[in-house]
Design an enzyme around this catalytic site. Structure first.
Site, PDB file in Angstrom:
ATOM      1  N   SER A 156      -3.625   2.012   1.605  1.00 15.19           N
ATOM      2  CA  SER A 156      -4.015   3.364   1.976  1.00 15.19           C
ATOM      3  C   SER A 156      -4.210   3.476   3.489  1.00 15.19           C
ATOM      4  O   SER A 156      -3.320   3.122   4.259  1.00 15.19           O
ATOM      5  CB  SER A 156      -5.275   3.750   1.187  1.00 15.19           C
ATOM      6  OG  SER A 156      -5.497   5.131   1.209  1.00 15.19           O
ATOM      7  N   ASP A 322       1.422   7.197  -7.131  1.00 17.24           N
ATOM      8  CA  ASP A 322       0.615   6.985  -5.923  1.00 17.24           C
ATOM      9  C   ASP A 322       0.671   8.234  -5.046  1.00 17.24           C
ATOM     10  O   ASP A 322       1.178   8.199  -3.925  1.00 17.24           O
ATOM     11  CB  ASP A 322       1.163   5.753  -5.193  1.00 17.24           C
ATOM     12  CG  ASP A 322       0.432   5.431  -3.897  1.00 17.24           C
ATOM     13  OD1 ASP A 322      -0.723   5.874  -3.750  1.00 17.24           O
ATOM     14  OD2 ASP A 322       1.019   4.734  -3.049  1.00 17.24           O
ATOM     15  N   HIS A 350      -2.519   4.865  -7.061  1.00 17.26           N
ATOM     16  CA  HIS A 350      -2.858   4.508  -5.687  1.00 17.26           C
ATOM     17  C   HIS A 350      -3.629   3.194  -5.675  1.00 17.26           C
ATOM     18  O   HIS A 350      -4.616   3.036  -6.395  1.00 17.26           O
ATOM     19  CB  HIS A 350      -3.697   5.629  -5.069  1.00 17.26           C
ATOM     20  CG  HIS A 350      -3.941   5.467  -3.606  1.00 17.26           C
ATOM     21  ND1 HIS A 350      -2.935   5.302  -2.695  1.00 17.26           N
ATOM     22  CD2 HIS A 350      -5.097   5.452  -2.881  1.00 17.26           C
ATOM     23  CE1 HIS A 350      -3.433   5.200  -1.485  1.00 17.26           C
ATOM     24  NE2 HIS A 350      -4.752   5.271  -1.574  1.00 17.26           N
TER      25      HIS A 350
END
Length: 628
Positions: A156, A322, A350
């Protein structure tokens, strides 16, 4: 490559962890501040293998985070960890332990203006923050335990930090793995299809603001105040006075949601843009950006030429659910063509903590994410024969078939198969031959995709993604459904939709969902795409990075409002997927004018939209079909 039981386990039989370095047991922890060129102190945690000799030299993994490098337990709980910090993100904890055991030093960093680091945040991934990365690498390679080689990785935000580290073109950084991370801030997360992802910018902004005040309990729950004091201070900061000073410095941090709400177009410049502020507060640009506009100046795509010039190998790593980041990984892989780079697209949410099956729901993945990253980094850093050097650069997982497949590039070769919107809400493979035909739809502004969607997964460190039976939501939408299939149909790549519409409004948001209707009538979500109508103009100009879908600039100069009552063409892509429709199942597309769960609702009353399906205005969906 099919696995029994529908497993997503890797295509190789077991991770090959042959390494030029011995394996270690246990870790040795230390922490400190490293002072940057402007006097800002950056907090660092260092983990070395226990028992490392003074003569040993190791490569380092650099992990820069916005979400605290670690937490401090309250007394006497911290004694349970021997005074060491609490690792609050389980995936990072496992990965750190795995890499240190495999002969790497691990460096965790609170990026500028976050955690126990000083400084204020004027934007995400500022030029100052990027430059900090190079100075931290300088510090790493000066350490007596370092062999002069650094790799960077992260999920991320942390993955984007790893990618932007390459803008510095530091010679010590040879390989990175930006996992589950964005490439184009505008299209991948903030404004997919040009529509403000208001839920994300609001929620993510509030969470970050709480973290910057050391108010973790406002993010995870009141109970967090009981066991922890908050972010981990460095070891020299015994009375936490330095940590308190860092928290005070964070009061000047900016509001991401406020700025996002002031933007519409990609080239808009925010009134609080830090690159055009007063001379004494203005950020110095970095690299060779290719586009202007506030949002572009914090986006990795804008610096791809600098990243390419670094020469570092990149593992672009994402999952089909995601958020919009599977497409981000594809765009990065196609644009930044450094030798040895790879792309993987799995059936994950994710951060990859959950495997998502549209027909069967959630399960924990069998895929060894950390082992796969070790294969890649060991190959590039240690020269180890892990097998990855002889594999095709692209691997992707076909859902329902439950099979890993490989390719030399993306997308794999496919045949376009069109399905046309037809009378009686049918989806047919033959083009309409009628001179007129349309369906009217009054936009239901309560329509949404729920609280466990791909877009919610981006907040909360990889939340569950689970779309329940879509039948009830589809009753609010305009749907078109095919006849039952008489053979399996694999759709792999980028689905493209073309709609001919009129509207009672001069603007609008359009959402298209690709769905699977089983013989019992249950409706499963597969993927989606969206477009704000004012951005509908397609461009023949050169895109800022490599595109394999219809290209539009999202720039203010290309704005094209709808004329109420005048037919307009909307062509846009859906997020990439690889999915096998089974015999007896039906293909459905569902058209909405809102996703109230995630995207901003445009002001004004709900418009009435007509979708045309005639010979002259043949609305359709183009599926990339892989032939058996």
């Amino acid at each position: 490559m099919t696995r029994r039981g529908g497993s997503d386990a890797a295509w190789y039989s077991a991770p090959d962890q042959r390494s030029a370095y011995p394996r270690y047991r246990g870790m040795r922890y230390s922490s400190c501040y490293v002072t940057m060129r402007d006097g800002v102190r950056i907090a660092i945690d260092l983990y070395l293998p226990a028992g490392l000799t003074s003569a040993a030299r190791l490569p380092a993994i650099l992990h820069q985070t916005r979400y605290y490098r670690s937490l401090q337990l309250r007394w006497p709980l911290r004694m349970l960890l021997g005074g060491k910090p609490l690792q609050h993100i389980a995936a990072d904890k496992r990965r750190r332990r795995r890499f240190v055991a495999s002969g790497y030093a691990w460096v965790d960093v609170d990026v500028r203006g976050s955690g126990a680091s000083f400084g204020a945040r004027v934007c995400e991934w500022s030029s100052d923050e990027i430059r900090d990365g190079a100075e931290i690498v300088d510090w790493i390679v000066r350490q007596p335990w370092c062999n002069g080689t650094v790799a960077a990785l992260g999920n991320s935000y942390d993955g984007t930090s790893a990618e932007l580290l390459l803008v510095n073109q530091h010679p010590a950084v040879r390989v990175i793995a930006p996992c589950f991370s964005l490439f184009d801030v505008y299209t991948d997360i903030a404004f997919p299809g040009g529509i403000h992802a208001a839920w994300f910018t609001d929620t993510w902004g509030r969470y970050n603001e709480a973290l910057d005040r050391n108010a973790l309990h406002e993010v995870v729950g009141w109970w967090a105040k009981l066991p922890v004091t908050g972010m981990q201070p460095v070891q020299e900061d015994r009375d936490r006075s330095l940590r308190d000073g860092a928290i005070a410095a964070h009061r000047g941090n900016y509001d991401v949601h406020q700025i996002a709400g002031s933007l519409t177009f990609r080239d808009d410049v925010s009134a609080s843009d830090p690159y055009r502020g007063q001379p004494d507060a203005r950020l110095e640009p970095i690299g060779t950006p290719i586009e202007s506009g506030s949002i572009n100046l914090i986006s990795p795509h804008n610096y791809w030429r600098d990243v390419q010039a670094s020469g570092a190998a990149i593992y672009s790593y994402s999952g089909w659910f995601d958020g919009g980041y599977a497409h981000a990984a594809i765009k990065r892989f196609l644009t930044v063509s450094t030798p040895g780079s790879h792309l993987i697209l799995g059936p994950w949410n994710h951060t990859g903590g959950w495997r998502v099956d549209p027909l069967r729901g959630l399960s924990r993945p069998d895929f060894d994410h950390d082992g796969e990253l070790l294969r890649f980094i060991d190959h590039h850093v240690k020269g180890a024969d892990t097998g990855i050097g002889s594999e095709p650069p692209v691997h992707y997982f076909t859902m329902v078939e439950n099979r890993w497949k490989s390719a030399d590039t993306w997308p794999p070769p496919a045949t376009t198969q069109s399905y046309y919107l037809s009378a009686d809400r049918q989806l047919r493979p033959d083009a309409p031959d009628c001179d007129s035909g349309a369906d009217e739809y009054v936009v239901d502004q309560t329509a949404g995709t729920g609280e466990r969607s791909r877009w919610r997964s981006q907040v909360g460190i990889g939340g569950h993604v689970c779309y329940p039976d879509r039948k009830a939501q589809d009753a609010k939408l305009l749907t078109y459904t095919s006849a039952p299939l008489d053979h399996p149909l694999e759709v792999t790549g980028h689905v493209v939709v073309t709609l001919f519409i009129t509207s009672t409004s001069s603007d609008g948001t359009f959402f298209v969902y690709l769905e699977d209707v089983d013989p019992r009538g249950r409706v499963a979500y597969i993927t989606e795409g969206q477009l704000r109508a004012i951005h509908r103009r397609l461009s023949d100009g050169p895109p800022p990075y490599r595109q394999v879908v219809p290209y539009r600039t999202f720039a203010s100069g290309d704005a094209w409002p709808l004329v109420p009552g005048e037919i307009a063409r909307l062509t846009f892509d859906l997020l990439p997927t690889s999915y096998l429709f089974q015999p007896g199942h039906r293909i459905r597309i569902a058209i909405a004018g809102a996703d109230a769960s995630h995207f901003a609702i445009l002001p004004g009353c709900a418009p009435t939209v007509r979708v045309y399906r005639s010979r002259m205005h043949a609305s359709r969906i183009d599926l990339p079909v892989i032939q058996p």
